[in-house]
Scaffold this motif. Structure first.
Motif, short mmCIF file in Angstrom:
data_model
loop_
_atom_site.label_atom_id
_atom_site.label_comp_id
_atom_site.label_asym_id
_atom_site.label_seq_id
_atom_site.Cartn_x
_atom_site.Cartn_y
_atom_site.Cartn_z
N TYR A 255 36.50 26.59 33.37
CA TYR A 255 35.29 27.39 33.42
C TYR A 255 35.58 28.75 34.06
N LEU A 256 36.30 28.74 35.17
CA LEU A 256 36.66 30.00 35.84
C LEU A 256 37.48 30.89 34.92
N ALA A 257 38.44 30.29 34.23
CA ALA A 257 39.30 31.06 33.33
C ALA A 257 38.48 31.70 32.21
N ASP A 258 37.58 30.93 31.62
CA ASP A 258 36.76 31.44 30.52
C ASP A 258 35.87 32.58 30.98
N GLU A 259 35.21 32.41 32.13
CA GLU A 259 34.30 33.44 32.63
C GLU A 259 35.04 34.72 33.01
N LEU A 260 36.16 34.57 33.69
CA LEU A 260 36.92 35.75 34.11
C LEU A 260 37.53 36.48 32.92
N THR A 261 37.95 35.73 31.91
CA THR A 261 38.50 36.37 30.71
C THR A 261 37.42 37.11 29.94
N ALA A 262 36.26 36.48 29.82
CA ALA A 262 35.18 37.07 29.01
C ALA A 262 34.46 38.20 29.73
N ARG A 263 34.26 38.05 31.06
CA ARG A 263 33.39 38.98 31.78
C ARG A 263 34.09 39.78 32.86
N PRO B 70 49.58 31.98 38.55
CA PRO B 70 50.13 32.70 39.71
C PRO B 70 50.13 34.22 39.57
N GLN B 71 49.93 34.73 38.35
CA GLN B 71 49.92 36.18 38.16
C GLN B 71 48.55 36.79 38.45
N VAL B 72 47.51 35.98 38.54
CA VAL B 72 46.15 36.48 38.71
C VAL B 72 45.92 36.94 40.14
N GLU C 263 31.37 36.19 44.59
CA GLU C 263 31.85 36.51 43.25
C GLU C 263 33.35 36.69 43.27
N LEU C 264 33.98 36.21 42.21
CA LEU C 264 35.40 36.46 41.98
C LEU C 264 35.49 37.54 40.91
N VAL C 265 36.27 38.59 41.20
CA VAL C 265 36.41 39.72 40.28
C VAL C 265 37.90 39.95 40.01
N LEU C 266 38.26 40.02 38.74
CA LEU C 266 39.68 40.23 38.39
C LEU C 266 40.17 41.58 38.87
N ARG C 267 41.33 41.58 39.51
CA ARG C 267 42.03 42.82 39.83
C ARG C 267 43.03 43.15 38.74
N LYS C 268 43.74 42.13 38.27
CA LYS C 268 44.65 42.30 37.13
C LYS C 268 45.11 40.94 36.67
#
Length: 326
Positions: free
Chosen positions: A205-213, A249-251, A321-326
């Motif tokens: 679920y986390l992977a899907d949400e972070l990838t999409a949004r 591990p790259q996230v 909230e978790l927000v992607l840095r890269k």
């Protein structure tokens, strides 16, 4: 069980036609509102709980619509295509039939437009701005954002149906996309409160949400009253976040704390940052997540998910909230 009144609305359209094209697997009309005869479903999505930013006014600035309403609940997104030239299917007729259905069912029309100018409600430039917070993925529905090679026109309708369990919002965005195609997206939001503390998350679920949004709101990480001390039940959620991070591990992420509007801005900035820092420290010390992958930040009450005028709204605003840095 659904409210029986919802099914009355569906009866306002005839749905006995044989459709020439097959609906995408797993899709279905919503019981509240069936399709225009001859249409088929080319894209379909439903989510148990989604925050939806509903636009009800014109463009008022650069990629800005001033009149918006935030709603949350079960969301159904159904994208229809109706093959046929103007002599076979009129975009004005599709628009008029849906308006008629709204009227007969007692749905309050919040905004409507047929063939509006580019920046007006429903216009060619407007739809991309209106749907930007919840833009459909690159699929058949993306045709709505690609523009049209004909002067076939566009339309949009937004309505509200009251019900005991909470209002239902309906938004319809349509156009004549080409000489042989009318297409439209129906978004239906059945409002309800999140089952805060009971929403199950997992690494997928986390992977899907972070990838999409690019971000995901997390509930269930609880703190002591007016403090940054993690409650014991937070580990159930942190277990899943740690599993996501170990598998990727790259996230790298920002961990952002949010509060409700109780207290001053300065105080809540400090509290939200302290809570985000506590989450980062716990993931690093207990779960051995490498230091530097997670950066804490605090936004206080500057990015609300809901109104602060109710207990339910304040509960939605208190989150991590978790927000992607890269």
């Amino acid at each position: 069980m659904r409210n029986p009144s919802l099914f009355c609305f569906a009866l306002l359209f005839l749905s006995t036609a044989v459709f020439a094209q097959t609906d995408v697997p797993g899709s279905t009309d919503h019981p509240l509102l069936t399709r225009y005869p001859g249409a088929h479903i080319a894209w379909y999505q439903t989510e148990k709980y989604l925050e939806y930013d509903l636009a009800t006014g014109p463009i008022t600035g650069y990629r800005t619509i001033g009149q918006r309403e935030k709603h949350a609940g079960q969301v159904y997104r159904i994208y229809y295509e109706v093959p046929g030239g103007p002599e076979e299917v009129s975009i004005g007729e599709v628009y008029a039939d849906y308006l008629k259905a709204f009227q007969r069912a007692g749905v309050k029309v919040l905004a409507k437009a047929l063939d509006p100018k580019a920046n007006e409600f429903g216009g060619n430039q407007w739809v991309g701005v209106a749907l930007a917070p919840q833009q459909p993925p690159h699929s058949a529905a993306s045709k709505l954002f690609a523009g049209t090679s004909t002067a076939g026109g566009k339309f949009a309708i937004v309505g509200r149906l009251e019900r005991p369990s909470g209002p239902v919002l309906v938004a319809i965005y349509g156009e004549r996309h080409s000489d042989q195609l009318v297409n439209y997206l129906v978004d239906i939001i059945e409002t309800n409160s999140a089952e805060l503390g009971q929403v199950s998350i997992n690494p997928d679920y986390l992977a899907d949400e972070l990838t999409a949004r690019g971000s995901v709101s997390i509930y269930g990480i609880n703190f002591g009253f007016d403090s940054a001390t993690l409650e014991a039940d937070a580990d159930a959620v942190l277990d899943q976040i740690a599993a996501y991070l170990r598998a990727r591990p790259q996230v790298q992420l920002f961990v952002v704390g949010h509060t409700d509007m109780t207290g001053s801005l300065d105080y809540n900035r400090k509290l939200s940052l302290a809570r985000a820092s506590a989450v980062v420290a716990r993931l690093e010390s207990h779960y051995r997540i490498t230091k530097g992958r997670l950066l804490p930040e605090g936004l206080a009450f500057l990015a609300p998910k809901a109104t602060n005028d109710s207990d339910a709204g304040r509960a939605l605003n208190r989150r991590v909230e978790l927000v992607l840095r890269k």
